[in-house]
Design a protein around this motif. Structure first.
Motif, PDB file in Angstrom:
ATOM      1  N   TYR A 107     -61.459 -18.875  -3.794  1.00 22.02           N
ATOM      2  CA  TYR A 107     -60.283 -19.666  -4.879  1.00 22.02           C
ATOM      3  C   TYR A 107     -59.213 -19.295  -4.156  1.00 22.02           C
ATOM      4  CZ  TYR A 107     -59.717 -14.948  -6.308  1.00 22.02           C
ATOM      5  OH  TYR A 107     -59.432 -13.429  -6.277  1.00 22.02           O
ATOM      6  N   ILE A 108     -58.362 -20.384  -4.544  1.00 25.44           N
ATOM      7  CA  ILE A 108     -56.774 -20.152  -4.136  1.00 25.44           C
ATOM      8  C   ILE A 108     -55.920 -20.289  -5.486  1.00 25.44           C
ATOM      9  CG2 ILE A 108     -54.825 -21.319  -2.954  1.00 25.44           C
ATOM     10  CD1 ILE A 108     -57.368 -22.573  -1.041  1.00 25.44           C
ATOM     11  N   ILE A 109     -54.913 -19.198  -5.365  1.00 25.92           N
ATOM     12  CA  ILE A 109     -54.160 -19.334  -6.574  1.00 25.92           C
ATOM     13  C   ILE A 109     -52.802 -19.743  -5.922  1.00 25.92           C
ATOM     14  CG2 ILE A 109     -52.612 -17.728  -8.092  1.00 25.92           C
ATOM     15  CD1 ILE A 109     -55.008 -15.756  -8.157  1.00 25.92           C
ATOM     16  N   ALA A 110     -52.253 -20.833  -6.460  1.00 27.53           N
ATOM     17  CA  ALA A 110     -50.998 -21.505  -5.786  1.00 27.53           C
ATOM     18  C   ALA A 110     -49.721 -21.305  -6.724  1.00 27.53           C
ATOM     19  CB  ALA A 110     -51.154 -22.901  -5.785  1.00 27.53           C
ATOM     20  N   SER A 111     -48.811 -20.446  -6.112  1.00 25.22           N
ATOM     21  CA  SER A 111     -47.649 -20.067  -6.933  1.00 25.22           C
ATOM     22  C   SER A 111     -46.250 -20.532  -6.650  1.00 25.22           C
ATOM     23  CB  SER A 111     -47.836 -18.498  -6.886  1.00 25.22           C
ATOM     24  OG  SER A 111     -48.747 -18.017  -7.551  1.00 25.22           O
ATOM     25  N   VAL A 112     -45.235 -20.473  -7.302  1.00 24.69           N
ATOM     26  CA  VAL A 112     -44.066 -20.749  -7.074  1.00 24.69           C
ATOM     27  C   VAL A 112     -43.148 -19.262  -7.580  1.00 24.69           C
ATOM     28  CG1 VAL A 112     -41.805 -22.045  -7.406  1.00 24.69           C
ATOM     29  CG2 VAL A 112     -44.163 -23.194  -7.563  1.00 24.69           C
ATOM     30  N   HIS A 113     -42.734 -18.839  -6.508  1.00 29.60           N
ATOM     31  CA  HIS A 113     -42.073 -17.606  -6.517  1.00 29.60           C
ATOM     32  C   HIS A 113     -40.384 -17.704  -6.308  1.00 29.60           C
ATOM     33  CE1 HIS A 113     -45.848 -15.430  -5.590  1.00 29.60           C
ATOM     34  NE2 HIS A 113     -45.703 -14.902  -6.569  1.00 29.60           N
ATOM     35  N   ALA A 114     -40.176 -18.823  -5.713  1.00 30.73           N
ATOM     36  CA  ALA A 114     -38.907 -19.050  -5.188  1.00 30.73           C
ATOM     37  C   ALA A 114     -38.415 -20.469  -5.452  1.00 30.73           C
ATOM     38  CB  ALA A 114     -38.841 -18.826  -3.700  1.00 30.73           C
ATOM     39  N   VAL A 115     -37.375 -20.904  -5.819  1.00 31.98           N
ATOM     40  CA  VAL A 115     -36.553 -22.168  -5.884  1.00 31.98           C
ATOM     41  C   VAL A 115     -35.674 -22.407  -4.589  1.00 31.98           C
ATOM     42  CG1 VAL A 115     -35.401 -23.816  -7.041  1.00 31.98           C
ATOM     43  CG2 VAL A 115     -37.138 -22.403  -8.423  1.00 31.98           C
ATOM     44  N   GLU A 116     -35.780 -23.134  -3.863  1.00 31.22           N
ATOM     45  CA  GLU A 116     -34.937 -22.803  -2.625  1.00 31.22           C
ATOM     46  C   GLU A 116     -35.005 -21.436  -2.146  1.00 31.22           C
ATOM     47  OE1 GLU A 116     -31.757 -25.514  -3.058  1.00 31.22           O
ATOM     48  OE2 GLU A 116     -33.012 -27.231  -3.482  1.00 31.22           O
ATOM     49  N   ARG A 117     -33.729 -20.934  -1.968  1.00 30.89           N
ATOM     50  CA  ARG A 117     -33.837 -19.582  -1.551  1.00 30.89           C
ATOM     51  C   ARG A 117     -33.585 -18.611  -2.719  1.00 30.89           C
ATOM     52  NH1 ARG A 117     -31.878 -19.533   4.014  1.00 30.89           N
ATOM     53  NH2 ARG A 117     -31.462 -21.766   4.492  1.00 30.89           N
ATOM     54  N   PHE A 118     -33.880 -18.868  -3.888  1.00 32.71           N
ATOM     55  CA  PHE A 118     -33.702 -18.208  -4.769  1.00 32.71           C
ATOM     56  C   PHE A 118     -34.956 -17.478  -5.388  1.00 32.71           C
ATOM     57  CE2 PHE A 118     -33.184 -16.736  -9.413  1.00 32.71           C
ATOM     58  CZ  PHE A 118     -31.880 -16.024  -9.408  1.00 32.71           C
ATOM     59  N   PRO A 119     -35.086 -16.041  -5.204  1.00 40.10           N
ATOM     60  CA  PRO A 119     -36.355 -15.644  -5.663  1.00 40.10           C
ATOM     61  C   PRO A 119     -36.555 -15.168  -7.131  1.00 40.10           C
ATOM     62  CG  PRO A 119     -35.196 -13.830  -4.552  1.00 40.10           C
ATOM     63  CD  PRO A 119     -34.341 -15.044  -4.682  1.00 40.10           C
ATOM     64  N   VAL A 120     -37.284 -16.012  -7.897  1.00 32.28           N
ATOM     65  CA  VAL A 120     -37.048 -16.134  -9.473  1.00 32.28           C
ATOM     66  C   VAL A 120     -37.645 -14.610  -9.968  1.00 32.28           C
ATOM     67  CG1 VAL A 120     -37.468 -18.420  -9.630  1.00 32.28           C
ATOM     68  CG2 VAL A 120     -39.457 -17.124  -9.900  1.00 32.28           C
ATOM     69  N   ASP A 121     -38.645 -14.053  -9.222  1.00 33.38           N
ATOM     70  CA  ASP A 121     -38.932 -12.880  -9.969  1.00 33.38           C
ATOM     71  C   ASP A 121     -38.935 -11.430  -9.203  1.00 33.38           C
ATOM     72  OD1 ASP A 121     -40.718 -13.146  -7.661  1.00 33.38           O
ATOM     73  OD2 ASP A 121     -42.634 -12.550  -8.682  1.00 33.38           O
ATOM     74  N   THR A 122     -37.673 -11.333  -8.152  1.00 32.05           N
ATOM     75  CA  THR A 122     -37.622 -10.177  -7.594  1.00 32.05           C
ATOM     76  C   THR A 122     -36.712  -9.190  -8.311  1.00 32.05           C
ATOM     77  OG1 THR A 122     -37.678 -11.452  -5.416  1.00 32.05           O
ATOM     78  CG2 THR A 122     -36.595  -9.304  -5.341  1.00 32.05           C
ATOM     79  N   SER A 123     -35.613  -9.611  -8.866  1.00 30.07           N
ATOM     80  CA  SER A 123     -34.750  -8.752  -9.509  1.00 30.07           C
ATOM     81  C   SER A 123     -33.790  -9.324 -10.665  1.00 30.07           C
ATOM     82  CB  SER A 123     -33.842  -8.117  -8.540  1.00 30.07           C
ATOM     83  OG  SER A 123     -32.752  -7.318  -9.066  1.00 30.07           O
ATOM     84  N   ALA A 124     -33.596  -8.603 -11.711  1.00 28.25           N
ATOM     85  CA  ALA A 124     -32.604  -9.077 -12.747  1.00 28.25           C
ATOM     86  C   ALA A 124     -31.381  -9.440 -12.129  1.00 28.25           C
ATOM     87  CB  ALA A 124     -32.846  -8.024 -14.032  1.00 28.25           C
ATOM     88  N   SER A 125     -30.799  -8.512 -11.281  1.00 30.00           N
ATOM     89  CA  SER A 125     -29.759  -8.725 -10.709  1.00 30.00           C
ATOM     90  C   SER A 125     -29.359  -9.928 -10.187  1.00 30.00           C
ATOM     91  CB  SER A 125     -29.690  -7.388  -9.698  1.00 30.00           C
ATOM     92  OG  SER A 125     -30.238  -7.421  -8.709  1.00 30.00           O
ATOM     93  N   ASP A 126     -30.410 -10.548  -9.413  1.00 28.40           N
ATOM     94  CA  ASP A 126     -30.319 -11.883  -9.140  1.00 28.40           C
ATOM     95  C   ASP A 126     -29.928 -13.113 -10.131  1.00 28.40           C
ATOM     96  OD1 ASP A 126     -31.179 -11.297  -6.323  1.00 28.40           O
ATOM     97  OD2 ASP A 126     -33.440 -11.455  -6.985  1.00 28.40           O
ATOM     98  N   TRP A 127     -30.149 -12.646 -11.320  1.00 25.56           N
ATOM     99  CA  TRP A 127     -30.064 -13.682 -12.438  1.00 25.56           C
ATOM    100  C   TRP A 127     -28.745 -13.232 -13.014  1.00 25.56           C
ATOM    101  CZ3 TRP A 127     -33.092 -17.723 -14.046  1.00 25.56           C
ATOM    102  CH2 TRP A 127     -34.568 -17.822 -13.312  1.00 25.56           C
ATOM    103  N   GLN A 128     -28.396 -12.327 -13.258  1.00 32.79           N
ATOM    104  CA  GLN A 128     -27.351 -11.930 -13.998  1.00 32.79           C
ATOM    105  C   GLN A 128     -25.966 -12.472 -13.669  1.00 32.79           C
ATOM    106  OE1 GLN A 128     -27.808  -7.618 -13.421  1.00 32.79           O
ATOM    107  NE2 GLN A 128     -28.980  -7.307 -15.131  1.00 32.79           N
ATOM    108  N   PRO A 129     -25.674 -12.611 -12.370  1.00 37.60           N
ATOM    109  CA  PRO A 129     -24.264 -13.508 -12.253  1.00 37.60           C
ATOM    110  C   PRO A 129     -24.376 -14.924 -12.726  1.00 37.60           C
ATOM    111  CG  PRO A 129     -25.365 -12.566 -10.068  1.00 37.60           C
ATOM    112  CD  PRO A 129     -26.151 -12.432 -11.298  1.00 37.60           C
ATOM    113  N   LEU A 130     -25.581 -15.563 -13.000  1.00 34.62           N
ATOM    114  CA  LEU A 130     -25.922 -17.052 -12.892  1.00 34.62           C
ATOM    115  C   LEU A 130     -25.221 -17.318 -14.283  1.00 34.62           C
ATOM    116  CD1 LEU A 130     -29.426 -17.601 -11.803  1.00 34.62           C
ATOM    117  CD2 LEU A 130     -27.108 -17.648 -10.574  1.00 34.62           C
ATOM    118  N   SER A 131     -24.366 -18.579 -14.193  1.00 35.96           N
ATOM    119  CA  SER A 131     -23.997 -19.394 -15.705  1.00 35.96           C
ATOM    120  C   SER A 131     -25.279 -19.776 -16.346  1.00 35.96           C
ATOM    121  CB  SER A 131     -23.074 -20.307 -15.175  1.00 35.96           C
ATOM    122  OG  SER A 131     -23.572 -21.445 -14.382  1.00 35.96           O
ATOM    123  N   GLN A 132     -25.156 -20.223 -17.580  1.00 39.14           N
ATOM    124  CA  GLN A 132     -26.277 -20.911 -18.219  1.00 39.14           C
ATOM    125  C   GLN A 132     -26.704 -22.352 -17.415  1.00 39.14           C
ATOM    126  OE1 GLN A 132     -28.055 -19.756 -20.952  1.00 39.14           O
ATOM    127  NE2 GLN A 132     -29.543 -21.062 -19.979  1.00 39.14           N
TER     128      GLN A 132
END
Ligand code: ZN
Ligand code: ZN
Length: 270
Positions: A107-132
């Motif tokens: 089997y193959i699990i296909a995942s999205v962990h990044a939107v372009e260069r933004f890693p969505v699941d690495t660290s909360a600190s990546d998200w904190q500076p973002l606007s809504q």
């Protein structure tokens, strides 16, 4: 225990233990089958953090991992399935598909962990500076990529649907159209959605996907399975009881297992 655990990582990628320890843990947990799915990512970005968590960026070859897994399966006390968790990128999916097609996988699990260069699941600190508005845009990009991943049928199983919610940053915009388009593409591709129990242990405190999304999955007759995203033996069956209960509550009666990329249905116990 009438369950499988297929979304599992070892030290071949970012797991904490070797394959033998994971197989021993799976047998001790009474699982029906164990499957290994270490990370394999062909990122188009030289500055991505994938070298920290994925083959081949960490210098390891997927073929060596699968050979190791095959050797460990010989004396294993339960069936061992060969899998991989592969990342969708619009720039590399064709190349990736060619690599994966040449391998003897269950089997193959296909995942999205990044939107372009933004890693969505690495660290909360990546998200904190973002606007809504930026958060909304990331979610939009995420669902677009899930849709594309299904349109090219990169794998058999869609990994941790709705992963961007991991750290508790949610969209304010109405994304129901984007989500419906992604789920329609998953249904058309005949892919399976995993109920990934790891989210219950994260700041979002909810599985990927949650009950609302699971209802939309069920409406489209998309098959499901339960996985733990285990990075150590103690996580192999985390929250499996409540996951089975949730699936039954939504209306599912069956969950999937795989052998040589062919699905079969198991009853959801309870
Ligand atoms: Zn993942
Ligand atoms: Zn994973």
């Amino acid at each position: 225990m009438s369950f499988v655990s297929y979304h599992c990582h070892s030290t071949w990628s970012d797991g904490r233990t070797g394959i033998a320890e994971m197989i021993a843990g799976a047998a001790a947990a009474g699982l029906l089958e164990f499957g290994l799915s270490d990370h394999f990512v062909l990122t188009p970005y030289d500055d991505s953090n994938a070298h920290e968590w994925s083959m081949p960026r960490n210098g390891r070859a997927l073929t060596d991992c699968l050979a190791d897994l095959r050797a460990a399966a010989v004396d294993a006390p339960l069936p061992v399935r060969r899998g991989v968790e592969a990342d969708y990128f619009p720039e590399t999916w064709r190349q990736l598909q060619t690599v994966l097609a040449s391998l003897d996988l269950d089997y193959i699990i296909a995942s999205v962990h990044a939107v372009e260069r933004f890693p969505v699941d690495t660290s909360a600190s990546d998200w904190q500076p973002l606007s809504q508005a930026e958060v909304d845009q990331l979610y939009r990009g995420y669902w677009q990529r899930v849709r594309e991943l299904a349109e090219c049928r990169l794998g058999d199983i869609v990994g941790h649907l709705d992963l961007p919610k991991k750290f508790g940053f949610y969209p304010a915009a109405d994304l129901s159209r984007e989500i419906a388009a992604a789920l329609d593409a998953i249904a058309a591709a005949g892919m399976t959605v995993e109920l990934n129990t790891a989210g219950w242990d994260k700041p979002c405190a909810a599985p990927y996907p949650d009950a609302d999304l699971l209802r939309q999955v069920h409406q489209r007759h998309i098959p499901v399975m339960i996985n733990a995203d285990a990075h150590r033996p103690a996580e192999l069956v985390r929250h499996y009881g409540r996951a089975a209960e949730l699936l039954r509550r939504v209306g599912f009666t069956e969950m999937r297992a795989f052998n040589k990329r062919q699905p079969r249905e198991l009853p959801i116990p309870g």
